[in-house]
Design a protein around this motif. Structure first.
Motif, PDB file in Angstrom:
ATOM      1  N   GLN A  42       0.755  -1.228  -0.039  1.00 26.22           N
ATOM      2  CA  GLN A  42      -0.096   0.074   0.092  1.00 26.22           C
ATOM      3  C   GLN A  42       0.723   1.395  -0.034  1.00 26.22           C
ATOM      4  O   GLN A  42       0.433   2.376  -0.374  1.00 26.22           O
ATOM      5  CB  GLN A  42      -0.814  -0.101   1.135  1.00 26.22           C
ATOM      6  N   SER A  43       2.093   1.314   0.729  1.00 23.42           N
ATOM      7  CA  SER A  43       2.866   2.335   0.756  1.00 23.42           C
ATOM      8  C   SER A  43       3.523   2.598  -0.623  1.00 23.42           C
ATOM      9  O   SER A  43       3.781   3.749  -0.874  1.00 23.42           O
ATOM     10  CB  SER A  43       4.205   2.234   1.897  1.00 23.42           C
ATOM     11  N   ALA A  44       3.874   1.605  -1.110  1.00 21.09           N
ATOM     12  CA  ALA A  44       4.336   1.762  -2.570  1.00 21.09           C
ATOM     13  C   ALA A  44       3.454   2.116  -3.627  1.00 21.09           C
ATOM     14  O   ALA A  44       3.695   3.006  -4.402  1.00 21.09           O
ATOM     15  CB  ALA A  44       5.121   0.479  -3.199  1.00 21.09           C
ATOM     16  N   ALA A  45       2.223   1.678  -3.328  1.00 22.09           N
ATOM     17  CA  ALA A  45       1.113   2.034  -4.735  1.00 22.09           C
ATOM     18  C   ALA A  45       0.586   3.464  -4.276  1.00 22.09           C
ATOM     19  O   ALA A  45       0.396   4.304  -5.423  1.00 22.09           O
ATOM     20  CB  ALA A  45       0.083   1.107  -4.233  1.00 22.09           C
ATOM     21  N   ASP A  46       0.598   3.910  -2.919  1.00 20.38           N
ATOM     22  CA  ASP A  46       0.146   5.427  -2.751  1.00 20.38           C
ATOM     23  C   ASP A  46       0.934   5.866  -1.382  1.00 20.38           C
ATOM     24  O   ASP A  46       0.125   6.055  -0.518  1.00 20.38           O
ATOM     25  CB  ASP A  46      -1.437   5.234  -2.294  1.00 20.38           C
ATOM     26  N   PRO A  47       2.161   6.174  -1.866  1.00 23.32           N
ATOM     27  CA  PRO A  47       2.927   6.846  -0.785  1.00 23.32           C
ATOM     28  C   PRO A  47       2.262   8.082  -0.327  1.00 23.32           C
ATOM     29  O   PRO A  47       2.310   8.523   1.058  1.00 23.32           O
ATOM     30  CB  PRO A  47       4.311   7.046  -1.368  1.00 23.32           C
ATOM     31  N   GLY A  48       1.697   8.878  -1.169  1.00 17.35           N
ATOM     32  CA  GLY A  48       1.239  10.265  -0.579  1.00 17.35           C
ATOM     33  C   GLY A  48      -0.141  10.428  -0.142  1.00 17.35           C
ATOM     34  O   GLY A  48      -0.575  11.231   0.388  1.00 17.35           O
ATOM     35  N   GLY A  49      -0.923   9.023  -0.162  1.00 16.85           N
ATOM     36  CA  GLY A  49      -2.197   9.067   0.427  1.00 16.85           C
ATOM     37  C   GLY A  49      -2.524   7.936   1.435  1.00 16.85           C
ATOM     38  O   GLY A  49      -3.488   7.916   1.905  1.00 16.85           O
ATOM     39  N   ILE A  50      -1.485   7.217   1.623  1.00 16.32           N
ATOM     40  CA  ILE A  50      -1.848   6.074   2.727  1.00 16.32           C
ATOM     41  C   ILE A  50      -2.272   6.665   4.123  1.00 16.32           C
ATOM     42  O   ILE A  50      -3.273   5.926   4.627  1.00 16.32           O
ATOM     43  CB  ILE A  50      -0.725   5.092   2.890  1.00 16.32           C
ATOM     44  N   VAL A  51      -1.863   7.682   4.592  1.00 14.78           N
ATOM     45  CA  VAL A  51      -1.938   8.131   6.019  1.00 14.78           C
ATOM     46  C   VAL A  51      -3.315   8.876   5.747  1.00 14.78           C
ATOM     47  O   VAL A  51      -4.153   8.505   6.911  1.00 14.78           O
ATOM     48  CB  VAL A  51      -0.963   9.165   6.380  1.00 14.78           C
ATOM     49  N   ILE A  52      -3.590   9.829   4.851  1.00 14.84           N
ATOM     50  CA  ILE A  52      -5.038  10.195   4.810  1.00 14.84           C
ATOM     51  C   ILE A  52      -5.988   9.142   4.753  1.00 14.84           C
ATOM     52  O   ILE A  52      -7.247   9.028   5.409  1.00 14.84           O
ATOM     53  CB  ILE A  52      -5.102  11.182   3.435  1.00 14.84           C
ATOM     54  N   ALA A  53      -5.770   8.000   3.874  1.00 12.15           N
ATOM     55  CA  ALA A  53      -6.514   6.799   3.875  1.00 12.15           C
ATOM     56  C   ALA A  53      -6.916   6.072   4.969  1.00 12.15           C
ATOM     57  O   ALA A  53      -7.963   5.686   5.290  1.00 12.15           O
ATOM     58  CB  ALA A  53      -6.247   6.062   2.782  1.00 12.15           C
TER      59      ALA A  53
END
Length: 500
Positions: free
Chosen positions: A288-299
């Motif tokens: 998940q971090s590799a796929a969406d590093p900029g949005g994982i925390v918001i998600a």
């Protein structure tokens, strides 16, 4: 501190110096304030931009570093920097100048290395401030457009932030301290709420992670890269000493603030990154971090706390960057101020404001330098995140770790030579361990500099050459300006410290 040459260490200086800005006055100018450890901690922790690190650096550290074991890297980084902090704070009472790194390096290693450290510090803090200016311009523009506002160029928003930071930096330091205190509480608070919800629900499908406690997981993947990203998240905490003239009791306030800031950052990063891993699971978090590093925390916030929390976090992401900008502005202004007072830069930079007791000229210089740098970036058509932020942050990371390493070496040499502090742990053991740890981190940073510069080998080599030339330029500057910074070693008893 003085403009060209200082009085002997034993000579009295004027208590009213901060208020004197008369033209042609070459007497010492000092800043004024009653900052306690808490106020300084707010400023330096805000510079570390906690929410930005959690939302930006943590996913990259997990994906490119050592996966679910990444939270342990913040513990390792905290220990290495603790060794640095022991020697750094032991030096505080013996170096009365507010020049921090360059004053300490000058006192320990000589005027040439000290001036070289000053040039490296200027480049490092100018670039880290510029990196955040680029990012915040993009982020504000994205937020405004996302909520139905006009779609404007990033540099217009950056110009607005530059102006606000310039006004606050021009005023008394306590105003900046109050602003940063509010912003810091908000950004840390929203992350702690997320952490609490993750823990209360027992984590994700795999439960609460224990990977950061298992050596096999900590050493999996690329732990060296993980450590590199982790230690970059601490940048800013080292600036406590730059506020010594505005501290209530510098000899006590600066060390307390340094240790407190380091502890808060290390614990916060470790717990919050562990919560992110736990929320997704040791296996899923890497993908998940590799796929969406900029949005994982918001998600993660949306999933565990709710949509409103995710929206608040998006806004606080921007305020986190503003807090970092303002903190770096204050630090950089005080470097310009100190260099003006020691004759390295024109004496006008060392003037303090009559009413605000602030480094108003140095603050204006800082604003102009930031504006020029951003104007160049905008004119060149650089992407504010992929190029401005990435390139400038890469230069700053290497430069500040280099300064920490030089400071550790300077502490060991200074106390071996002067005997002002004979405690083995404070004057030799801890700074030596810090020197070794920071040397390993510096090797990692230099080896991966092209990665930090967006994957460009040419830019990586260029950044390394720039910092090396700045450090070497200290010796050249010492020869060309024989009276500049001769007071840097006015530390401790007059007969104990060598003159440089």
């Amino acid at each position: 501190m003085a403009t060209v040459s200082d009085p002997p260490p034993s000579a009295p200086t004027r208590a009213s110096a901060p208020g004197d800005t008369s033209p042609g006055d070459t007497r010492p100018h000092r800043l004024a304030g009653r900052l306690g450890p808490g106020a300084i901690v707010f400023m330096v922790v805000a510079a570390a931009a906690p929410l930005t690190v959690i939302a930006g650096s943590v996913p990259i550290g997990i994906a490119a570093g050592n996966g679910a074991g990444y939270p342990a890297m913040y513990v390792v980084a905290g220990v290495v920097l603790l060794f640095f902090a022991v020697g750094f704070t032991a030096m505080t009472r013996h170096v009365p100048n507010a020049g921090a790194f360059y004053s300490y390096v000058g006192a320990g290693l000589g005027r040439g290395p000290g001036l070289g450290a000053a040039l490296v510090a200027l480049i490092s803090y100018v670039t880290v401030q510029g990196a955040v200016y680029g990012y915040i311009g993009f982020l504000i523009g994205d937020l405004v457009a996302g909520y139905g506002g006009p779609s404007l160029p990033w540099w217009l928003w950056t110009a607005l932030v530059l102006a606000i930071a310039g006004v606050l930096g021009y005023r008394h330091i306590e105003l900046s301290s109050k602003v940063l205190g509010v912003l810091l509480v908000a950004e840390v608070g929203i992350v702690l709420v997320l952490d609490a919800f993750v823990v209360a629900r027992g984590g994700g499908p795999e439960g609460l992670s224990t990977a950061f406690l298992r050596p096999d997981d900590v050493l999996a993947g690329a732990p060296g890269l993980g450590l590199m990203f982790a230690i970059a998240g601490f940048i800013g905490f080292e600036a406590t000493a730059i506020f010594r003239d505005e501290a209530r009791d510098p000899d006590r306030t600066v060390p307390r603030a340094t240790y407190l800031a380091l502890a808060i950052i290390a614990v916060f990063y470790t717990v919050s990154s562990w919560a992110i891993v736990s929320a997704w699971g040791d296996t899923a978090v890497v993908g998940q971090s590799a796929a969406d590093p900029g949005g994982i925390v918001i998600a993660t916030a949306q999933q565990y706390v709710g949509t409103a929390a995710a929206d608040v976090m998006n806004v606080l992401f921007a305020t986190s960057l503003f807090a970092a900008v303002l903190s770096f502005h204050n630090v950089l202004a005080r470097y310009f101020f100190s260099l003006g007072n020691t004759g390295v830069l024109p004496g006008a930079c060392g003037r303090s404001h009559t009413r605000h007791a602030s480094p108003h000229v140095a603050s204006l210089v800082t604003t102009v330098v930031g504006a020029v740098l951003m104007a160049v970036c905008a004119a060149a058509g650089l992407d504010p995140v992929l190029e401005v932020f990435t390139w400038l942050a890469g230069i700053a990371s290497v430069g500040i770790v280099l300064l920490m390493l030089l400071a550790c070496l300077a502490v060991v040499v200074f106390f071996r030579r002067t005997g002002l502090d004979r405690r083995p742990w404070h004057s030799l053991v801890a700074p030596s361990l810090g020197l070794i740890g920071l040397a390993l981190v510096l090797v990692l940073l230099v080896d991966n500099l092209p990665l930090l510069m967006g994957g460009s080998t040419a830019l990586g080599v260029g950044a390394g050459v720039l910092l090396a030339a700045a450090l070497a330029g200290g010796w050249v500057l010492a020869l060309l300006r024989p009276q500049a910074a001769r007071s840097l070693t006015a530390a401790g008893p007059a007969d104990a410290a060598p003159q440089i």
